[in-house]
Enzyme design. Structure first.
Site, PDB file in Angstrom:
ATOM      1  N   HIS A 147      -2.102  -5.479   1.444  1.00 19.99           N
ATOM      2  CA  HIS A 147      -3.404  -6.119   1.213  1.00 19.99           C
ATOM      3  C   HIS A 147      -3.152  -7.536   0.725  1.00 19.99           C
ATOM      4  O   HIS A 147      -2.226  -7.755  -0.057  1.00 19.99           O
ATOM      5  CB  HIS A 147      -4.199  -5.366   0.134  1.00 19.99           C
ATOM      6  CG  HIS A 147      -5.360  -6.163  -0.374  1.00 19.99           C
ATOM      7  ND1 HIS A 147      -6.587  -6.143   0.250  1.00 19.99           N
ATOM      8  CD2 HIS A 147      -5.470  -7.068  -1.378  1.00 19.99           C
ATOM      9  CE1 HIS A 147      -7.397  -6.986  -0.375  1.00 19.99           C
ATOM     10  NE2 HIS A 147      -6.745  -7.566  -1.366  1.00 19.99           N
TER      11      HIS A 147
ATOM     12  N   ASN B 119      -1.896   0.052   6.757  1.00 19.11           N
ATOM     13  CA  ASN B 119      -1.350  -1.195   7.314  1.00 19.11           C
ATOM     14  C   ASN B 119      -0.494  -1.970   6.309  1.00 19.11           C
ATOM     15  O   ASN B 119      -0.401  -3.188   6.352  1.00 19.11           O
ATOM     16  CB  ASN B 119      -2.476  -2.042   7.919  1.00 19.11           C
ATOM     17  CG  ASN B 119      -3.553  -2.366   6.909  1.00 19.11           C
ATOM     18  OD1 ASN B 119      -3.424  -2.040   5.732  1.00 19.11           O
ATOM     19  ND2 ASN B 119      -4.599  -3.024   7.355  1.00 19.11           N
TER      20      ASN B 119
ATOM     21  N   LYS C 192       0.825  -1.204   0.000  1.00 17.28           N
ATOM     22  CA  LYS C 192       0.000   0.000   0.000  1.00 17.28           C
ATOM     23  C   LYS C 192       0.868   1.267   0.000  1.00 17.28           C
ATOM     24  O   LYS C 192       2.098   1.196   0.192  1.00 17.28           O
ATOM     25  CB  LYS C 192      -0.919  -0.044   1.224  1.00 17.28           C
ATOM     26  CG  LYS C 192      -1.936  -1.202   1.175  1.00 17.28           C
ATOM     27  CD  LYS C 192      -2.869  -1.161   2.379  1.00 17.28           C
ATOM     28  CE  LYS C 192      -3.907  -2.264   2.294  1.00 17.28           C
ATOM     29  NZ  LYS C 192      -4.858  -2.203   3.434  1.00 17.28           N
TER      30      LYS C 192
ATOM     31  N   TYR D 124     -12.387  -2.206  -3.915  1.00 12.90           N
ATOM     32  CA  TYR D 124     -12.911  -2.323  -2.553  1.00 12.90           C
ATOM     33  C   TYR D 124     -14.444  -2.277  -2.530  1.00 12.90           C
ATOM     34  O   TYR D 124     -15.024  -1.935  -1.496  1.00 12.90           O
ATOM     35  CB  TYR D 124     -12.336  -1.212  -1.672  1.00 12.90           C
ATOM     36  CG  TYR D 124     -10.958  -1.519  -1.114  1.00 12.90           C
ATOM     37  CD1 TYR D 124     -10.735  -2.637  -0.301  1.00 12.90           C
ATOM     38  CD2 TYR D 124      -9.882  -0.679  -1.366  1.00 12.90           C
ATOM     39  CE1 TYR D 124      -9.472  -2.910   0.217  1.00 12.90           C
ATOM     40  CE2 TYR D 124      -8.611  -0.947  -0.839  1.00 12.90           C
ATOM     41  CZ  TYR D 124      -8.425  -2.060  -0.047  1.00 12.90           C
ATOM     42  OH  TYR D 124      -7.187  -2.334   0.486  1.00 12.90           O
TER      43      TYR D 124
ATOM     44  N   GLU E 187      -9.750 -10.098  -7.746  1.00 10.28           N
ATOM     45  CA  GLU E 187      -8.729  -9.051  -7.559  1.00 10.28           C
ATOM     46  C   GLU E 187      -7.609  -9.163  -8.590  1.00 10.28           C
ATOM     47  O   GLU E 187      -7.135  -8.155  -9.117  1.00 10.28           O
ATOM     48  CB  GLU E 187      -8.183  -9.118  -6.138  1.00 10.28           C
ATOM     49  CG  GLU E 187      -9.226  -8.679  -5.114  1.00 10.28           C
ATOM     50  CD  GLU E 187      -8.804  -8.892  -3.666  1.00 10.28           C
ATOM     51  OE1 GLU E 187      -9.615  -8.563  -2.781  1.00 10.28           O
ATOM     52  OE2 GLU E 187      -7.688  -9.374  -3.405  1.00 10.28           O
TER      53      GLU E 187
HETATM   54  P1  GDP Z   1      -7.902  -6.858   5.649  1.00  9.72           P
HETATM   55  O1  GDP Z   1      -8.539  -7.971   4.872  1.00  9.72           O
HETATM   56  O2  GDP Z   1      -7.074  -7.335   6.806  1.00  9.72           O
HETATM   57  O3  GDP Z   1      -7.138  -5.889   4.771  1.00  9.72           O
HETATM   58  O4  GDP Z   1      -9.079  -5.998   6.352  1.00  9.72           O
HETATM   59  P2  GDP Z   1     -10.547  -5.557   5.862  1.00  9.72           P
HETATM   60  O5  GDP Z   1     -10.939  -6.292   4.617  1.00  9.72           O
HETATM   61  O6  GDP Z   1     -11.451  -5.622   7.046  1.00  9.72           O
HETATM   62  O7  GDP Z   1     -10.380  -4.002   5.530  1.00  9.72           O
HETATM   63  C1  GDP Z   1      -9.800  -3.562   4.322  1.00  9.72           C
HETATM   64  C2  GDP Z   1      -8.871  -2.409   4.619  1.00  9.72           C
HETATM   65  O8  GDP Z   1      -9.636  -1.299   5.100  1.00  9.72           O
HETATM   66  C3  GDP Z   1      -7.842  -2.649   5.737  1.00  9.72           C
HETATM   67  O9  GDP Z   1      -6.704  -3.355   5.324  1.00  9.72           O
HETATM   68  C4  GDP Z   1      -7.515  -1.232   6.157  1.00  9.72           C
HETATM   69  O10 GDP Z   1      -6.605  -0.600   5.253  1.00  9.72           O
HETATM   70  C5  GDP Z   1      -8.882  -0.554   6.056  1.00  9.72           C
HETATM   71  N1  GDP Z   1      -9.604  -0.583   7.330  1.00  9.72           N
HETATM   72  C6  GDP Z   1     -10.112  -1.668   7.999  1.00  9.72           C
HETATM   73  N2  GDP Z   1     -10.733  -1.313   9.135  1.00  9.72           N
HETATM   74  C7  GDP Z   1     -10.632   0.038   9.199  1.00  9.72           C
HETATM   75  C8  GDP Z   1     -11.086   1.023  10.131  1.00  9.72           C
HETATM   76  O11 GDP Z   1     -11.729   0.709  11.146  1.00  9.72           O
HETATM   77  N3  GDP Z   1     -10.791   2.332   9.840  1.00  9.72           N
HETATM   78  C9  GDP Z   1     -10.089   2.701   8.727  1.00  9.72           C
HETATM   79  N4  GDP Z   1      -9.837   3.997   8.510  1.00  9.72           N
HETATM   80  N5  GDP Z   1      -9.661   1.804   7.818  1.00  9.72           N
HETATM   81  C10 GDP Z   1      -9.914   0.500   8.044  1.00  9.72           C
END
Ligand code: GDP
Length: 144
Positions: A117, A114, A11, A51, A128
């Site tokens: 992805h 973070n 990222k 997304y 994807e």
């Molecule tokens: P992943 O599969 O571990 O990447 O997590 P998710 O699919 O739940 O979320 C997708 C991405 O959205 C995450 O990797 C973060 O970059 C972002 N994200 C997830 N939860 C949060 C949140 O509570 N706040 C914000 N600002 N971003 C989030």
């Protein structure tokens, strides 16, 4: 267990902080092979489509703003059990909960920034990969 493909993004926070090499070292160290890769600066439409499953979540707009804030490294990874294996070495979404030694524990700045992805299942991996790569650009075991 058959060879599997998954989709990875380093990222904007990872590319900006010069972490491409260190992240790829962890990926290759885990036995995953990079079979396609390129830098890209995502458009809003590309990030929103990618997304799409998160469209209703409260952080969707912030996430799209963040993912279009700088270049990213898009990659296809291949290996035994690649989807779960990559999720394992990425660590939990929130770096505060990520296991020691994982990419997010070592490098992530926040729950949003973070660093990486990775696809969460076979259907999302297929979607994807096809969102960003043509089959002819992927040099997996079938072509080597
Ligand atoms: P992943 O599969 O571990 O990447 O997590 P998710 O699919 O739940 O979320 C997708 C991405 O959205 C995450 O990797 C973060 O970059 C972002 N994200 C997830 N939860 C949060 C949140 O509570 N706040 C914000 N600002 N971003 C989030």
């Amino acid at each position: 267990m058959a060879l599997e493909r998954t989709f990875s993004i380093i990222k904007p926070d990872g590319v900006r902080r010069n972490l491409i090499g260190q992240v790829l070292a962890k990926i290759e160290g885990a036995g995953l092979k990079v079979t396609a890769s390129r830098l890209a600066w995502l458009t809003r439409a590309e990030a929103e489509g990618f997304y799409g499953v998160h469209r209703e979540r409260p952080f969707f707009n912030d996430l799209v703003n963040y993912m279009t804030s700088g270049p990213v490294l898009l990659s296809v990874l291949e290996g035994e059990n690649a989807i779960a294996r990559y999720r394992e070495i990425m660590g939990a979404t929130n770096p505060k909960n990520a296991a020691p030694g994982t990419i997010r524990a070592e490098f992530a700045e926040s729950i949003e920034a973070n660093t990486v992805h990775g696809s969460d299942g076979p259907d999302t991996a297929a979607f994807e990969i096809s969102w960003f790569f043509r089959q002819t650009e992927i040099f997996g075991a079938d072509k080597r």
